[in-house]
Design an enzyme around this catalytic site. Structure first.
Site, PDB file in Angstrom:
ATOM      1  N   ASN A 156      -4.732  -5.489   0.114  1.00  0.00           N
ATOM      2  CA  ASN A 156      -3.707  -4.484  -0.183  1.00  0.00           C
ATOM      3  C   ASN A 156      -2.329  -5.164  -0.150  1.00  0.00           C
ATOM      4  O   ASN A 156      -1.892  -5.617   0.900  1.00  0.00           O
ATOM      5  CB  ASN A 156      -3.811  -3.376   0.871  1.00  0.00           C
ATOM      6  CG  ASN A 156      -2.806  -2.262   0.665  1.00  0.00           C
ATOM      7  OD1 ASN A 156      -1.864  -2.394  -0.109  1.00  0.00           O
ATOM      8  ND2 ASN A 156      -3.007  -1.164   1.374  1.00  0.00           N
ATOM      9  N   HIS A 175      -3.756   2.257  -6.778  1.00  0.00           N
ATOM     10  CA  HIS A 175      -3.269   1.383  -5.708  1.00  0.00           C
ATOM     11  C   HIS A 175      -4.475   0.676  -5.091  1.00  0.00           C
ATOM     12  O   HIS A 175      -5.504   1.296  -4.814  1.00  0.00           O
ATOM     13  CB  HIS A 175      -2.526   2.222  -4.661  1.00  0.00           C
ATOM     14  CG  HIS A 175      -2.187   1.444  -3.429  1.00  0.00           C
ATOM     15  ND1 HIS A 175      -1.649   0.176  -3.476  1.00  0.00           N
ATOM     16  CD2 HIS A 175      -2.335   1.744  -2.106  1.00  0.00           C
ATOM     17  CE1 HIS A 175      -1.475  -0.262  -2.250  1.00  0.00           C
ATOM     18  NE2 HIS A 175      -1.890   0.660  -1.405  1.00  0.00           N
ATOM     19  N   CYS A 195       3.585   1.889  -0.538  1.00  0.00           N
ATOM     20  CA  CYS A 195       2.661   1.439  -1.594  1.00  0.00           C
ATOM     21  C   CYS A 195       2.882   2.175  -2.910  1.00  0.00           C
ATOM     22  O   CYS A 195       2.411   1.723  -3.954  1.00  0.00           O
ATOM     23  CB  CYS A 195       1.219   1.607  -1.127  1.00  0.00           C
ATOM     24  SG  CYS A 195       0.894   0.793   0.438  1.00  0.00           S
TER      25      CYS A 195
HETATM   26  O1  UT7 Z   1      -1.719   1.345   1.370  1.00  0.00           O
HETATM   27  C1  UT7 Z   1      -2.096   2.269   2.337  1.00  0.00           C
HETATM   28  C2  UT7 Z   1      -2.667   1.505   3.469  1.00  0.00           C
HETATM   29  N1  UT7 Z   1      -3.731   2.043   4.170  1.00  0.00           N
HETATM   30  C3  UT7 Z   1      -4.993   2.240   3.751  1.00  0.00           C
HETATM   31  O2  UT7 Z   1      -5.311   2.237   2.607  1.00  0.00           O
HETATM   32  C4  UT7 Z   1      -6.024   2.453   4.802  1.00  0.00           C
HETATM   33  C5  UT7 Z   1      -6.946   3.593   4.550  1.00  0.00           C
HETATM   34  N2  UT7 Z   1      -8.041   3.538   5.513  1.00  0.00           N
HETATM   35  C6  UT7 Z   1      -9.057   2.653   5.386  1.00  0.00           C
HETATM   36  O3  UT7 Z   1      -9.090   1.866   4.447  1.00  0.00           O
HETATM   37  C7  UT7 Z   1     -10.156   2.691   6.412  1.00  0.00           C
HETATM   38  O4  UT7 Z   1      -9.954   3.792   7.268  1.00  0.00           O
HETATM   39  C8  UT7 Z   1     -10.219   1.391   7.256  1.00  0.00           C
HETATM   40  C9  UT7 Z   1     -10.732   0.258   6.400  1.00  0.00           C
HETATM   41  C10 UT7 Z   1      -8.861   1.043   7.829  1.00  0.00           C
HETATM   42  C11 UT7 Z   1     -11.198   1.571   8.409  1.00  0.00           C
HETATM   43  O5  UT7 Z   1     -12.468   1.960   7.908  1.00  0.00           O
HETATM   44  P1  UT7 Z   1     -13.249   3.153   8.626  1.00  0.00           P
HETATM   45  O6  UT7 Z   1     -14.566   3.250   7.954  1.00  0.00           O
HETATM   46  O7  UT7 Z   1     -12.336   4.346   8.595  1.00  0.00           O
HETATM   47  O8  UT7 Z   1     -13.457   2.574  10.066  1.00  0.00           O
HETATM   48  P2  UT7 Z   1     -13.030   3.211  11.454  1.00  0.00           P
HETATM   49  O9  UT7 Z   1     -11.558   3.118  11.652  1.00  0.00           O
HETATM   50  O10 UT7 Z   1     -13.681   4.559  11.559  1.00  0.00           O
HETATM   51  O11 UT7 Z   1     -13.727   2.234  12.468  1.00  0.00           O
HETATM   52  C12 UT7 Z   1     -15.153   2.114  12.522  1.00  0.00           C
HETATM   53  C13 UT7 Z   1     -15.518   1.064  13.555  1.00  0.00           C
HETATM   54  C14 UT7 Z   1     -14.791   1.237  14.878  1.00  0.00           C
HETATM   55  O12 UT7 Z   1     -15.704   0.896  15.906  1.00  0.00           O
HETATM   56  P3  UT7 Z   1     -16.471   2.051  16.738  1.00  0.00           P
HETATM   57  O13 UT7 Z   1     -15.373   2.863  17.369  1.00  0.00           O
HETATM   58  O14 UT7 Z   1     -17.247   2.806  15.723  1.00  0.00           O
HETATM   59  O15 UT7 Z   1     -17.289   1.257  17.701  1.00  0.00           O
HETATM   60  C15 UT7 Z   1     -13.707   0.190  14.829  1.00  0.00           C
HETATM   61  O16 UT7 Z   1     -13.312  -0.266  16.101  1.00  0.00           O
HETATM   62  O17 UT7 Z   1     -15.138  -0.226  13.066  1.00  0.00           O
HETATM   63  C16 UT7 Z   1     -14.373  -0.909  14.064  1.00  0.00           C
HETATM   64  N3  UT7 Z   1     -13.450  -1.794  13.391  1.00  0.00           N
HETATM   65  C17 UT7 Z   1     -13.725  -3.070  13.050  1.00  0.00           C
HETATM   66  N4  UT7 Z   1     -14.825  -3.816  13.249  1.00  0.00           N
HETATM   67  C18 UT7 Z   1     -14.807  -5.080  12.771  1.00  0.00           C
HETATM   68  C19 UT7 Z   1     -12.201  -1.490  12.960  1.00  0.00           C
HETATM   69  N5  UT7 Z   1     -11.663  -2.570  12.359  1.00  0.00           N
HETATM   70  C20 UT7 Z   1     -12.590  -3.554  12.403  1.00  0.00           C
HETATM   71  C21 UT7 Z   1     -12.635  -4.870  11.940  1.00  0.00           C
HETATM   72  N6  UT7 Z   1     -13.761  -5.600  12.131  1.00  0.00           N
HETATM   73  N7  UT7 Z   1     -11.613  -5.446  11.274  1.00  0.00           N
END
Ligand code: UT7
Length: 332
Positions: free
Chosen positions: A289, A259, A119
């Site tokens: 993204n 970004h 990115c």
């Molecule tokens: O260009 C570089 C690319 N990468 C990035 O920029 C990613 C950077 N990271 C992020 O943007 C965030 O970490 C995410 C958007 C990927 C995830 O957000 P988060 O607040 O860190 O969520 P999490 O991974 O802590 O997950 C929270 C909950 C989990 O459930 P439990 O374990 O709390 O029951 C996940 O299983 O959300 C769940 N979850 C979803 N639920 C519905 C994860 N993905 C999804 C989804 N829909 N798509």
């Protein structure tokens, strides 16, 4: 140190972008993946994204974005003597996407190559192009960030497939003329934890095989939480270092194009840099993204919306797989 004491570097003579016409909103996505509009919006700020068709490749998106940038710059293909494409989703491992678009655009037989800094790729490519133009051996560079991320998204992994989109952005750089001037660069990387964000299979370490296909190894894998924390840290450090090395403070910045990964990352960056959120340009709600394409698409949109006023200071800042990061200062 004032800006006047800096050796002038490249001018952005023109900018252009292209996103495919297919719009997929969160509600549509949630019919295919176990997710919801509410989750995606509240965790990322993304409302919709664009996906290329099966027949469109990264070079098709890059080609149109490049035509738009050339026209904006008032340049002809014959004027270009360097082509750099930043991408993690090239049409194929080789030849480079830069060679493919050179031929289609009718650009003479000049130096063409791809770079891969995920990115951060477009900003790395600006840094490289600026260095090559400064050498005096090149006069006019076409710099492109282009991605078809839908080609490496795993529809069985809801933690990643809701985040990305396809698109391309391009800029024409010259060493003289009118336009925003690139005045400083800060690019870096930390390769100590490569599996935080990677595509494990398809390279020399794990060539394509039935086993790699069964393991879904050709899709993007990510540890979102760790990437989130690192992103805010490395972007704020790079931005502060670049500003200080060029004699500026955060108060001097008029516009930031970060970004376009996640609205919460942008909010955290705003707090950490103590730069108000209204100075950040964001369009990730519309495109998700798009990796190396995200900054040039946003830059093109902001330029066409006449957001930048002459004399203002702009900061582009990105992070990506590697981990890589890059910050670029622009005087509009
Ligand atoms: O260009 C570089 C690319 N990468 C990035 O920029 C990613 C950077 N990271 C992020 O943007 C965030 O970490 C995410 C958007 C990927 C995830 O957000 P988060 O607040 O860190 O969520 P999490 O991974 O802590 O997950 C929270 C909950 C989990 O459930 P439990 O374990 O709390 O029951 C996940 O299983 O959300 C769940 N979850 C979803 N639920 C519905 C994860 N993905 C999804 C989804 N829909 N798509």
């Amino acid at each position: 140190m004032s800006i006047e004491s800096h050796k002038p570097t490249s001018i952005i003579s023109g900018v252009g972008s292209y996103v495919p016409s297919q719009v997929v909103d969160n509600v549509t996505l949630s019919k295919k993946v176990d997710t919801s509009d509410e989750w995606i919006r509240s965790r990322t700020g993304i409302k919709q994204r664009r996906f290329a068709t099966e027949k469109e490749a990264t070079s098709d998106l890059a080609f149109i974005a490049s035509q738009n940038a050339l026209s904006d710059a008032g340049k002809k293909p014959n004027d270009i003597d360097l082509v750099i494409v930043a991408t993690i989703t090239p049409d194929m491992a080789f030849p480079s996407t830069a060679c493919l678009i050179q031929h289609r655009l009718g650009i003479p037989k000049v130096a063409c190559f791809d770079i891969e800094a995920a990115c951060s790729g477009f900003l790395y490519a600006l840094d490289i192009a600026d260095g090559m133009l400064s050498s005096g051996r090149f006069k006019c560079a076409l710099v492109v960030g282009a991605e078809k991320l839908s080609s490496i998204m795993d529809w069985e992994d809801r933690t990643t497939c809701v985040l990305f989109g396809d698109g391309a952005g391009a800029a024409v750089l010259t060493n003289s003329g009118e336009g925003p001037q690139l005045i400083g660069f800060k690019s870096g990387a930390d390769g100590s934890n490569p599996t935080l964000l990677h595509q494990p299979a398809g390279g020399s370490l794990e060539p394509a095989s039935m086993k790699s296909l069964d393991a879904r190894g050709h899709f993007l894998k990510m540890n979102g939480r760790e990437i989130f924390k690192s992103a805010v840290r490395v972007m704020s450090t790079a931005a502060r270092e670049l500003l200080s090395e060029n004699g500026f403070s955060v108060d001097d910045v008029d516009h930031i194009i970060p970004h376009q990964a996640n609205a919460r990352i942008v909010e955290s960056l705003s707090q950490r840099l103590a730069i108000p959120l209204d100075k950040f340009f964001c369009n990730l709600d519309k495109y998700g993204n798009t990796s190396a394409a995200s900054i040039p698409i946003a830059f093109d949109e902001a330029t066409k919306a006449s957001i930048f006023k002459q004399g203002q200071l702009g900061l582009f800042v990105a992070f990506g797989a590697g981990l890589t990061w890059s910050a670029v200062l622009v005087r509009f």
